[in-house]
Write an enzyme that holds these catalytic residues in place. Structure first.
Site, PDB file in Angstrom:
ATOM      1  N   HIS A 124       0.806  -1.226   0.000  1.00  0.00           N
ATOM      2  CA  HIS A 124       0.000   0.000   0.000  1.00  0.00           C
ATOM      3  C   HIS A 124       0.835   1.269   0.000  1.00  0.00           C
ATOM      4  O   HIS A 124       0.382   2.324   0.466  1.00  0.00           O
ATOM      5  CB  HIS A 124      -0.989   0.013   1.173  1.00  0.00           C
ATOM      6  CG  HIS A 124      -2.382   0.382   0.754  1.00  0.00           C
ATOM      7  ND1 HIS A 124      -3.046  -0.282  -0.245  1.00  0.00           N
ATOM      8  CD2 HIS A 124      -3.228   1.346   1.173  1.00  0.00           C
ATOM      9  CE1 HIS A 124      -4.240   0.251  -0.408  1.00  0.00           C
ATOM     10  NE2 HIS A 124      -4.381   1.250   0.435  1.00  0.00           N
ATOM     11  N   HIS A 233      -0.782   2.345   7.015  1.00  0.00           N
ATOM     12  CA  HIS A 233      -0.741   2.756   5.621  1.00  0.00           C
ATOM     13  C   HIS A 233       0.669   3.144   5.150  1.00  0.00           C
ATOM     14  O   HIS A 233       1.488   3.595   5.948  1.00  0.00           O
ATOM     15  CB  HIS A 233      -1.661   3.960   5.406  1.00  0.00           C
ATOM     16  CG  HIS A 233      -2.943   3.611   4.724  1.00  0.00           C
ATOM     17  ND1 HIS A 233      -4.037   3.137   5.394  1.00  0.00           N
ATOM     18  CD2 HIS A 233      -3.298   3.649   3.414  1.00  0.00           C
ATOM     19  CE1 HIS A 233      -5.022   2.921   4.548  1.00  0.00           C
ATOM     20  NE2 HIS A 233      -4.599   3.218   3.333  1.00  0.00           N
ATOM     21  N   SER A 350      -3.321   5.052   9.994  1.00  0.00           N
ATOM     22  CA  SER A 350      -2.374   6.004   9.422  1.00  0.00           C
ATOM     23  C   SER A 350      -1.043   5.966  10.158  1.00  0.00           C
ATOM     24  O   SER A 350      -1.013   5.847  11.386  1.00  0.00           O
ATOM     25  CB  SER A 350      -2.957   7.423   9.511  1.00  0.00           C
ATOM     26  OG  SER A 350      -1.984   8.384   9.149  1.00  0.00           O
TER      27      SER A 350
END
Length: 547
Positions: A124, A233, A350
């Site tokens: 990702h 992420h 995050s």
């Protein structure tokens, strides 16, 4: 992407399939595995190609931060099944890449490696070349299909699998897991709080903090690699970054492979700090999201002075020529150490752990809508190295690396039992699922064709969208409805099914010039003894240990 709740739902469905299909089997009998690992470059075009992840048409590659790789492991029974898992330093897996890869593998190996036992996952990163997927919504900003991006992925994955296949040797696999608390936060805590209290009470945190690691040991050479899964992420690098990068997970993989190369064996954390301080050689940059200095360079000078140079390495005592030659030959024979940092159920996780702030005022963003004075474009998450996004990438990568070393060093639970796999194509546009209902019997709910809501266009605090969209918008906007209807107006059934989310783009039903989004997607289950790896659409995966 799948949130913690979405992945939990998938687990309920596919673990039932797993049990019914008897994938789990008995894990009590010992099994001698063949293990093989491989790694190959997949960096791709380094200039003039739009990057995949932020959907920012202006984010075009103009160089390389560090190179990208495909890392593969194969685990096989001595006389029986085998499974292949590939981890890509790319935003996500691609169905068309997988199809073309399997065609090549069939020519080379026949029916040994097929769609049933080969799973591909992406880390990702939002800093890799785009244009390698076949659906419109994923290649709009890259202005269509990019052959160079596609070819390098197919070539690199194939070569990493060939390496792993040719390296197959008797060995063992160990598993360990633990919590990593400071490498990921919920980037939409207000949305999470909208979940029922009963649902939230099932989890210790508002994001998944668990890292699961498997360690590979060659019967002759000892440790030869590791793969771990952790949810955060690949957005330490901002949407203004123009250098190709594996972001925090790609950095973590490099740290661990380089560190093992220097040490040969893992013996705790002795010397760890001095070794990773060598990352000072990686170029640093203050994100262009940070307001420019108005003639006063003092702060930047202080920042520059704070960067410490590498302390170097202690010179070892010179040995005899014969010993040096002998050591070089042994090193050449030893399998390459491969360490992959895989993406798990990252959803709203995050790496920008300091929180979201307005870039104009420096104040925290609006909690419920992630806006600054009503505008979402000014709200950005801050990584631990703010304002230096390279430093943030290094820190989050290092935190994952340190935890992986700890788990690697203490991995003593040996995987035993059968190697197996299950594969199915699931129509996610019409999937019926039975969910528990408060105060009553289970409720059967049904999914819809894919659709993107108005809140989607607002982006996230990792990479805000444009115009006047806002996170949490459940009303929509008349002007953008007109734009939507020009492309494809959703019918009432789709509107009702997606309610209360107002539809901005009815991607699941848009077919011109070809499909905008998939509906039927592959789901895979790989099993190594008591470990099961669930690979879900989007290229993320989740390991589960059965006791």
């Amino acid at each position: 992407m799948f949130s913690l709740q979405h992945t939990t739902l998938l687990l309920r469905v596919f673990l039932l399939v797993l049990i019914l299909e008897n994938v789990k089997g008995s894990s009590s009998s010992a099994s001698n595995y063949l293990i093989g690992l491989g790694s190959y470059d997949i960096t791709g075009p380094a200039a003039d190609v739009n990057m995949m992840g932020y959907a920012n048409a202006e984010q075009t590659a103009s160089g390389i931060h560090f190179r990208l790789r495909a890392r593969t492991f194969i685990v096989a029974e001595q006389q029986g099944n085998r499974v292949v898992f590939v981890n890509l330093d790319a935003c996500m897996a691609s169905q068309i890449v997988t199809i073309k890869l399997l065609e090549r593998l069939k020519v080379r190996y026949g029916e040994l490696y097929t769609e049933k036992n080969v799973a591909i996952s992406g880390i990702h990163t939002h800093a890799g070349p785009g244009g390698y997927l076949q659906y419109v919504v994923y290649i709009v900003t890259s202005l269509g299909f990019v052959r160079q991006s596609f070819d390098v992925l197919v070539d690199g994955i194939e070569k990493s699998i060939i390496q792993a296949h040719e390296n197959l040797r008797p060995g063992s696999v160990f598993v360990n897991k633990g919590e990593l608390l400071n490498a990921g936060v919920n980037r939409s805590p207000s949305a999470y709080l909208s979940n029922p209290a009963e649902e939230r009470s099932k989890y210790k945190f508002d994001v998944d903090k668990e890292m699961t690691l498997i360690k590979f040991e060659d019967k002759e050479w000892g440790a030869v690699g590791s793969f771990n899964w952790f949810a955060t992420h690949g957005t330490s690098m901002s949407r203004t970054n123009s250098l190709i990068s594996g972001d925090n997970k790609g950095a973590a993989a490099r740290f661990m492979e380089d560190w093992f190369e220097r040490h040969g064996v893992v013996r705790g954390f002795d010397g760890l700090s001095s070794n990773i301080s060598g990352t000072g050689r990686v170029p640093r940059r203050v994100s262009s999201l940070v307001p420019k200095d108005n003639g006063n360079g003092n702060e930047l000078m202080k920042l520059a002075a704070s960067f410490q140079s590498s302390q170097g390495r202690i010179v070892t005592r010179l040995s005899s020529v014969a010993r040096r030659v002998r050591n070089a030959l042994m090193k050449a024979e030893r399998p390459q150490f491969v360490s992959a940092f895989c993406q798990s159920n990252c959803g709203d996780v995050s790496p920008n752990v300091l929180g979201a702030f307005c870039i104009d005022t420096g104040l925290p963003c609006d909690f419920n809508h992630s806006t600054c004075n009503g505008k979402n474009e000014l709200c950005y998450g801050r990584g631990p190295g703010y304002p230096d996004e390279f430093e943030s990438t290094r820190i989050i990568g290092e935190r994952q690396f340190r935890k992986a070393v700890e788990l690697f060093d203490k991995a003593t639970e040996k995987l035993k039992g059968k190697v197996g796999f299950q594969h199915a194509y699931i129509d996610f546009s019409s999937l019926e699922v039975s969910l528990p209902k408060v105060g009553g019997p289970n409720e059967v709910v049904k999914t819809c064709p894919a659709a993107m809501g108005f809140a989607f266009a607002a982006g996230t605090t990792d990479g805000p969208g444009a115009f006047d969209f806002k996170q949490g918008d459940d009303k929509g906007n008349a002007f953008w409805r007109l734009v939507r209807d020009f492309l494809k107006a959703p019918d009432q059934e789709q509107v009702n099914c997606q309610h209360p989310k107002p539809i901005l783009l009815d991607t699941g039903e848009m077919k011109e010039p070809y499909d905008w989004a998939p509906s039927i997607l592959p789901v895979q289950i790989l099993r190594i003894g008591q470990l099961v790896i669930l690979s879900v659409p989007g290229g993320e995966s989740k390991p589960i240990i059965f006791y």
